[in-house]
Design a protein around this motif. Structure first.
Motif, PDB file in Angstrom:
ATOM      1  N   GLN A   1       0.846  -1.187   0.000  1.00 25.12           N
ATOM      2  CA  GLN A   1       0.000   0.000   0.000  1.00 25.12           C
ATOM      3  C   GLN A   1       0.885   1.242   0.000  1.00 25.12           C
ATOM      4  O   GLN A   1       2.063   1.172   0.364  1.00 25.12           O
ATOM      5  CB  GLN A   1      -0.897   0.010   1.245  1.00 25.12           C
ATOM      6  CG  GLN A   1      -0.100   0.036   2.551  1.00 25.12           C
ATOM      7  CD  GLN A   1      -0.984   0.077   3.771  1.00 25.12           C
ATOM      8  OE1 GLN A   1      -1.766   1.022   3.946  1.00 25.12           O
ATOM      9  NE2 GLN A   1      -0.883  -0.937   4.614  1.00 25.12           N
ATOM     10  N   PRO A   2       0.344   2.376  -0.411  1.00 28.67           N
ATOM     11  CA  PRO A   2       1.126   3.619  -0.362  1.00 28.67           C
ATOM     12  C   PRO A   2       1.424   4.016   1.080  1.00 28.67           C
ATOM     13  O   PRO A   2       0.597   3.820   1.968  1.00 28.67           O
ATOM     14  CB  PRO A   2       0.205   4.644  -1.039  1.00 28.67           C
ATOM     15  CG  PRO A   2      -0.777   3.830  -1.814  1.00 28.67           C
ATOM     16  CD  PRO A   2      -0.975   2.570  -1.052  1.00 28.67           C
ATOM     17  N   VAL A   3       2.603   4.561   1.293  1.00 29.99           N
ATOM     18  CA  VAL A   3       2.968   5.042   2.635  1.00 29.99           C
ATOM     19  C   VAL A   3       3.274   6.534   2.557  1.00 29.99           C
ATOM     20  O   VAL A   3       3.671   7.054   1.507  1.00 29.99           O
ATOM     21  CB  VAL A   3       4.189   4.275   3.200  1.00 29.99           C
ATOM     22  CG1 VAL A   3       3.844   2.803   3.401  1.00 29.99           C
ATOM     23  CG2 VAL A   3       5.409   4.426   2.306  1.00 29.99           C
ATOM     24  N   LYS A   4       3.092   7.206   3.678  1.00 27.59           N
ATOM     25  CA  LYS A   4       3.356   8.633   3.735  1.00 27.59           C
ATOM     26  C   LYS A   4       4.836   8.933   3.941  1.00 27.59           C
ATOM     27  O   LYS A   4       5.325   9.982   3.515  1.00 27.59           O
ATOM     28  CB  LYS A   4       2.548   9.269   4.868  1.00 27.59           C
ATOM     29  CG  LYS A   4       1.048   9.273   4.635  1.00 27.59           C
ATOM     30  CD  LYS A   4       0.670  10.225   3.509  1.00 27.59           C
ATOM     31  CE  LYS A   4      -0.836  10.321   3.361  1.00 27.59           C
ATOM     32  NZ  LYS A   4      -1.218  11.286   2.286  1.00 27.59           N
ATOM     33  N   ALA A   5       5.515   8.014   4.611  1.00 28.67           N
ATOM     34  CA  ALA A   5       6.927   8.252   4.921  1.00 28.67           C
ATOM     35  C   ALA A   5       7.660   6.919   5.067  1.00 28.67           C
ATOM     36  O   ALA A   5       7.053   5.881   5.341  1.00 28.67           O
ATOM     37  CB  ALA A   5       7.066   9.066   6.198  1.00 28.67           C
ATOM     38  N   ILE A   6       8.971   7.009   4.891  1.00 27.82           N
ATOM     39  CA  ILE A   6       9.847   5.855   5.062  1.00 27.82           C
ATOM     40  C   ILE A   6      10.926   6.257   6.066  1.00 27.82           C
ATOM     41  O   ILE A   6      11.770   7.108   5.765  1.00 27.82           O
ATOM     42  CB  ILE A   6      10.509   5.446   3.725  1.00 27.82           C
ATOM     43  CG1 ILE A   6       9.446   5.161   2.663  1.00 27.82           C
ATOM     44  CG2 ILE A   6      11.418   4.229   3.933  1.00 27.82           C
ATOM     45  CD1 ILE A   6      10.017   5.089   1.247  1.00 27.82           C
ATOM     46  N   ILE A   7      10.866   5.682   7.252  1.00 27.29           N
ATOM     47  CA  ILE A   7      11.855   5.979   8.288  1.00 27.29           C
ATOM     48  C   ILE A   7      12.959   4.927   8.211  1.00 27.29           C
ATOM     49  O   ILE A   7      12.686   3.730   8.276  1.00 27.29           O
ATOM     50  CB  ILE A   7      11.219   5.976   9.689  1.00 27.29           C
ATOM     51  CG1 ILE A   7      10.132   7.042   9.798  1.00 27.29           C
ATOM     52  CG2 ILE A   7      12.285   6.189  10.758  1.00 27.29           C
ATOM     53  CD1 ILE A   7       9.370   7.006  11.116  1.00 27.29           C
ATOM     54  N   VAL A   8      14.192   5.392   8.084  1.00 29.93           N
ATOM     55  CA  VAL A   8      15.335   4.472   8.057  1.00 29.93           C
ATOM     56  C   VAL A   8      16.097   4.633   9.367  1.00 29.93           C
ATOM     57  O   VAL A   8      16.622   5.715   9.665  1.00 29.93           O
ATOM     58  CB  VAL A   8      16.270   4.749   6.865  1.00 29.93           C
ATOM     59  CG1 VAL A   8      17.307   3.620   6.743  1.00 29.93           C
ATOM     60  CG2 VAL A   8      15.487   4.883   5.571  1.00 29.93           C
TER      61      VAL A   8
ATOM     62  N   ASP B   1      -0.672   8.130  12.981  1.00 25.13           N
ATOM     63  CA  ASP B   1      -1.764   7.224  12.643  1.00 25.13           C
ATOM     64  C   ASP B   1      -1.862   6.991  11.135  1.00 25.13           C
ATOM     65  O   ASP B   1      -2.737   6.263  10.662  1.00 25.13           O
ATOM     66  CB  ASP B   1      -3.095   7.754  13.183  1.00 25.13           C
ATOM     67  CG  ASP B   1      -3.441   9.129  12.615  1.00 25.13           C
ATOM     68  OD1 ASP B   1      -2.567   9.754  11.979  1.00 25.13           O
ATOM     69  OD2 ASP B   1      -4.574   9.583  12.843  1.00 25.13           O
ATOM     70  N   MET B   2      -0.938   7.586  10.372  1.00 22.55           N
ATOM     71  CA  MET B   2      -0.876   7.376   8.929  1.00 22.55           C
ATOM     72  C   MET B   2       0.071   6.210   8.617  1.00 22.55           C
ATOM     73  O   MET B   2       0.918   5.856   9.435  1.00 22.55           O
ATOM     74  CB  MET B   2      -0.389   8.652   8.238  1.00 22.55           C
ATOM     75  CG  MET B   2      -1.339   9.837   8.385  1.00 22.55           C
ATOM     76  SD  MET B   2      -0.679  11.333   7.576  1.00 22.55           S
ATOM     77  CE  MET B   2      -2.014  12.480   7.892  1.00 22.55           C
TER      78      MET B   2
ATOM     79  N   ALA C   1       7.879   1.125  18.369  1.00 18.49           N
ATOM     80  CA  ALA C   1       6.990   1.981  17.574  1.00 18.49           C
ATOM     81  C   ALA C   1       5.564   1.911  18.098  1.00 18.49           C
ATOM     82  O   ALA C   1       4.871   2.933  18.192  1.00 18.49           O
ATOM     83  CB  ALA C   1       7.045   1.555  16.104  1.00 18.49           C
ATOM     84  N   LYS C   2       5.135   0.728  18.465  1.00 15.54           N
ATOM     85  CA  LYS C   2       3.773   0.562  18.986  1.00 15.54           C
ATOM     86  C   LYS C   2       3.596   1.323  20.285  1.00 15.54           C
ATOM     87  O   LYS C   2       2.568   1.973  20.505  1.00 15.54           O
ATOM     88  CB  LYS C   2       3.484  -0.929  19.202  1.00 15.54           C
ATOM     89  CG  LYS C   2       2.070  -1.211  19.676  1.00 15.54           C
ATOM     90  CD  LYS C   2       1.828  -2.711  19.815  1.00 15.54           C
ATOM     91  CE  LYS C   2       0.405  -2.991  20.280  1.00 15.54           C
ATOM     92  NZ  LYS C   2       0.166  -4.459  20.424  1.00 15.54           N
ATOM     93  N   LYS C   3       4.595   1.283  21.159  1.00 14.45           N
ATOM     94  CA  LYS C   3       4.504   2.008  22.426  1.00 14.45           C
ATOM     95  C   LYS C   3       4.464   3.512  22.189  1.00 14.45           C
ATOM     96  O   LYS C   3       3.843   4.252  22.963  1.00 14.45           O
ATOM     97  CB  LYS C   3       5.687   1.654  23.326  1.00 14.45           C
ATOM     98  CG  LYS C   3       5.589   2.322  24.698  1.00 14.45           C
ATOM     99  CD  LYS C   3       6.650   1.865  25.653  1.00 14.45           C
ATOM    100  CE  LYS C   3       6.475   2.535  27.017  1.00 14.45           C
ATOM    101  NZ  LYS C   3       7.487   2.108  28.002  1.00 14.45           N
ATOM    102  N   GLN C   4       5.114   3.975  21.117  1.00 17.47           N
ATOM    103  CA  GLN C   4       5.109   5.400  20.806  1.00 17.47           C
ATOM    104  C   GLN C   4       3.904   5.807  19.956  1.00 17.47           C
ATOM    105  O   GLN C   4       3.879   6.896  19.396  1.00 17.47           O
ATOM    106  CB  GLN C   4       6.416   5.774  20.091  1.00 17.47           C
ATOM    107  CG  GLN C   4       7.644   5.654  20.978  1.00 17.47           C
ATOM    108  CD  GLN C   4       8.865   6.298  20.352  1.00 17.47           C
ATOM    109  OE1 GLN C   4       8.771   7.132  19.449  1.00 17.47           O
ATOM    110  NE2 GLN C   4      10.039   5.942  20.838  1.00 17.47           N
ATOM    111  N   ASP C   5       2.953   4.897  19.823  1.00 15.94           N
ATOM    112  CA  ASP C   5       1.679   5.181  19.138  1.00 15.94           C
ATOM    113  C   ASP C   5       1.806   5.331  17.628  1.00 15.94           C
ATOM    114  O   ASP C   5       1.042   6.085  17.003  1.00 15.94           O
ATOM    115  CB  ASP C   5       1.011   6.437  19.729  1.00 15.94           C
ATOM    116  CG  ASP C   5       0.640   6.252  21.188  1.00 15.94           C
ATOM    117  OD1 ASP C   5       0.232   5.142  21.567  1.00 15.94           O
ATOM    118  OD2 ASP C   5       0.794   7.220  21.965  1.00 15.94           O
ATOM    119  N   TYR C   6       2.751   4.632  17.038  1.00 12.95           N
ATOM    120  CA  TYR C   6       2.766   4.490  15.580  1.00 12.95           C
ATOM    121  C   TYR C   6       1.690   3.454  15.244  1.00 12.95           C
ATOM    122  O   TYR C   6       1.951   2.244  15.212  1.00 12.95           O
ATOM    123  CB  TYR C   6       4.128   4.029  15.086  1.00 12.95           C
ATOM    124  CG  TYR C   6       5.170   5.116  14.966  1.00 12.95           C
ATOM    125  CD1 TYR C   6       5.429   5.725  13.740  1.00 12.95           C
ATOM    126  CD2 TYR C   6       5.910   5.526  16.067  1.00 12.95           C
ATOM    127  CE1 TYR C   6       6.395   6.722  13.613  1.00 12.95           C
ATOM    128  CE2 TYR C   6       6.870   6.521  15.958  1.00 12.95           C
ATOM    129  CZ  TYR C   6       7.106   7.113  14.729  1.00 12.95           C
ATOM    130  OH  TYR C   6       8.066   8.100  14.615  1.00 12.95           O
TER     131      TYR C   6
END
Length: 263
Positions: free
Chosen positions: A103-110, A204-205, A223-228
């Motif tokens: 699916q399309p993503v808004k950002a890619i964190i490396v 939430d995106m 990431a889950k704990k930080q509400d991603y």
């Protein structure tokens, strides 16, 4: 028959010891040092000592029953530890195989993973290569490169990551957001969220998080704990020469994270 089995066991211990010691010394000579390298070295030395001094050790144990009990208790605990390590490795491998982005993503964190003499480490290079593939497929996504200043380096890791992606893949610097302060996974994700919020991208995106295969379980938990809420892990293969040492180190890092309540 009993003597034959003992001789076979000693040979197996000797061979395993040789592999563990050779692997650890090879990586130590390259300047790498962490528990995933030091622990196999210690285990290898222990196995080597047992294999070479088998007769003397068991002669001593036969004369000291209490010490013999402790000796076999330690072997039992070691086997249990190996079982837990195998379970962790299986869960890690399964987790890696289940990560797909369709699916399309808004950002890619490396997430950063170290640099050396102004260049990405082999592990980091694999992460960047993996991120570049996705970035080329999804040109609308922002690239967040996260990593602070490594010891003895002149430039922050994030800047070195950006240069690598520009030079090797021709990706535009205009779509890159650089977090030059982070020194841990927790800070990687926290600072990345701040940068993305400046471009109206919230947690939430759909956001892809690129890291090494061994790191995916822990990174996703943080990431889950930080509400991603809609984070999608993308695993980069770890170079073979450091892969299993990295997996071993991650085993302890995962336990440490649980104890420290990082997730």
């Amino acid at each position: 028959m009993h003597v034959f089995l003992i001789d076979c066991f000693r040979i197996i211990l000797f061979l395993i010891a040789g592999l563990l010691i050779a692997d650890s010394l090879y990586l130590l000579l390259q300047g790498k040092i962490h528990i995933g390298i030091v622990l196999p070295l210690l285990i290898g030395v222990g196995f080597l000592a047992i294999a070479l001094a088998w007769i003397q050790i068991h002669h001593y144990l036969n004369q000291h029953p209490k010490i013999e009990y402790v000796y076999f208790l330690l072997w039992g605990l070691f086997v249990i530890w190996l079982i837990t390590l195998a379970i962790f490795a299986y869960q890690l491998k399964t987790h890696i195989q289940n990560q797909t982005i369709n699916q399309p993503v808004k950002a890619i964190i490396v997430l950063g993973s170290g640099t050396f003499q102004g260049q990405p480490s082999p592990t980091l290079a694999r992460r960047l290569d993996r991120a570049a593939q996705l970035a080329q497929q999804q040109p609308q996504a922002w690239l967040v490169l996260s990593g602070g200043l490594d010891f003895s380096e002149k430039d922050p890791e994030a800047q070195i990551m950006a240069t690598y992606l520009q030079q090797k893949y021709g990706l535009s610097a205009q779509r890159m957001l650089l977090d030059k302060q982070s020194t841990s996974t927790e800070l990687n994700l926290k600072n990345s969220a701040i940068l993305l919020a400046q471009h109206q991208i919230t947690k939430d995106m759909p956001i892809a998080i690129v890291t090494s295969d061994f790191h995916t379980i822990r990174a996703q938990a943080i990431a889950k704990k930080q509400d991603y809420i809609h984070s999608i892990m993308l695993a980069a293969e770890t170079p073979l020469e450091t892969r299993y040492n990295a997996w071993l180190r991650e085993y302890f890092a995962f336990i440490s994270g649980k104890i420290l309540q990082e997730y």
